[in-house]
Design an enzyme around this catalytic site. Structure first.
Site, PDB file in Angstrom:
ATOM      1  N   GLY A  92       0.734  -1.280  -0.012  1.00 51.62           N
ATOM      2  CA  GLY A  92      -0.192  -0.164   0.229  1.00 51.62           C
ATOM      3  C   GLY A  92       0.943   1.094   0.205  1.00 51.62           C
ATOM      4  CG  LEU A 132      -2.754  -2.257  -3.778  1.00 51.46           C
ATOM      5  CD1 LEU A 132      -2.302  -1.548  -4.692  1.00 51.46           C
ATOM      6  CD2 LEU A 132      -3.280  -1.328  -2.336  1.00 51.46           C
ATOM      7  CG  ASP A 133       0.918  -3.461  -3.728  1.00 52.76           C
ATOM      8  OD1 ASP A 133       1.936  -2.610  -4.968  1.00 52.76           O
ATOM      9  OD2 ASP A 133       1.199  -2.545  -2.685  1.00 52.76           O
ATOM     10  CD  GLU A 134      -2.301  -9.846  -1.883  1.00 53.01           C
ATOM     11  OE1 GLU A 134      -2.709 -10.773  -2.407  1.00 53.01           O
ATOM     12  OE2 GLU A 134      -2.546  -9.675  -0.460  1.00 53.01           O
TER      13      GLU A 134
END
Length: 282
Positions: A199, A225-227
């Site tokens: 994040g 998100l960001d995965e």
């Protein structure tokens, strides 16, 4: 005339795949210049990348014959010409270090890409884009206008024939719809060593925790998100004396290098998706 190609493939593992692929290419006058393979014992999947030369058949004929060859193996395969740089669109916000690095590497002949456009929700880098003779598209994004803004962004990607979208510190979260449209061809750089500090403001989170290593992660964009599947990561050492501003400055170099490596490997067709992970033939 020398015609060079890269073949990438994945399928359920079974004996004889390498022999079959090599034989297929040999029968068509192909000369293998580079080859690598990997058997994932956890999933039972086989992955392979082959770079070869073939002057006897056209790209279209090879692609058509590969389609029939792949069917008995339940194989997914892609054929790419190495003479065509990958059409690329870069998204950026107000941090320009990754953008500047990619543009320099591209113009220096260090990346096999063709940067077709730069898209930004700010005007900061229109002069930088102009200095490289790259079209610059300013598309402001707010909560109210996000659907319309993303429609314009995707229209640019499509009109430029972009095979790759690079989020070079683009600080807007893409909608699920745009993530699906760009699945497997959008790379993001996140300024932390994922899965830590996801994040916003990861350097602030890292400073608060007193970490001894700060990192950067290049990964494919997904709706989570960001995965997305990780392509490349690296770290720089830190200590108690480093302020948030110092960590941020240190991290910029790491981010630029990590993103450049990920873009290079992707544009050379060295990255194969393996579920939530990647197989990378360096």
């Amino acid at each position: 005339m020398h015609h060079a190609y890269v073949l990438t493939l994945s399928c359920p593992d079974r004996p004889g795949i390498v022999h079959a692929v090599s034989g297929f290419l040999l029968e068509r006058g192909g000369n293998i210049e580079e080859a690598a393979q990997y058997n994932d014992r956890d999933t039972g999947l086989f992955f392979m990348r082959v770079q070869f030369a073939c002057d006897q058949l056209t790209h279209e004929d090879l692609r058509a014959q590969l389609k029939f060859f792949a069917q008995p193996f339940n194989m997914e395969c892609q054929l790419h010409s190495t003479t065509q740089p990958m059409r690329t669109v870069i998204f950026v916000s107000k941090e320009g270090h990754c953008l500047n690095d990619l543009l320099f590497r591209w113009k220096s002949g260090l990346l096999p890409v063709d940067i077709a456009a730069i898209v930004s929700n700010h005007r900061d880098f229109y002069q930088l884009a102009a200095s490289y003779n790259v079209p610059f598209h300013h598309i402001p994004v707010t909560a109210a206008t996000k659907p319309q803004a993303e429609a314009k962004q995707f229209e640019i990607v499509q009109s430029e024939g972009a095979e790759l979208v690079v989020l070079a510190r683009y600080m807007q979260v893409l909608s699920d719809d745009l993530c699906r449209k760009l699945s497997g061809r959008a790379i993001n750089i996140h300024h932390s060593f994922l899965p830590s500090f996801k994040g916003a403001k990861p350097y602030y989170q890292a400073h608060e925790r007193g970490v001894k290593l700060i990192g950067a992660t290049a990964h494919y964009v997904t709706a989570d998100l960001d995965e997305g599947p990780i392509i490349e990561q690296d770290v720089a050492r830190a200590d108690h004396s480093k302020t948030v501003e110092m960590l941020t400055a240190m991290g910029r170099d790491t981010e630029s290098q990590v993103l450049a490596r990920a873009v290079k490997w992707h544009s050379e067709h060295r990255v194969l998706l393996n579920g939530h992970k990647t197989v990378i033939f360096k």
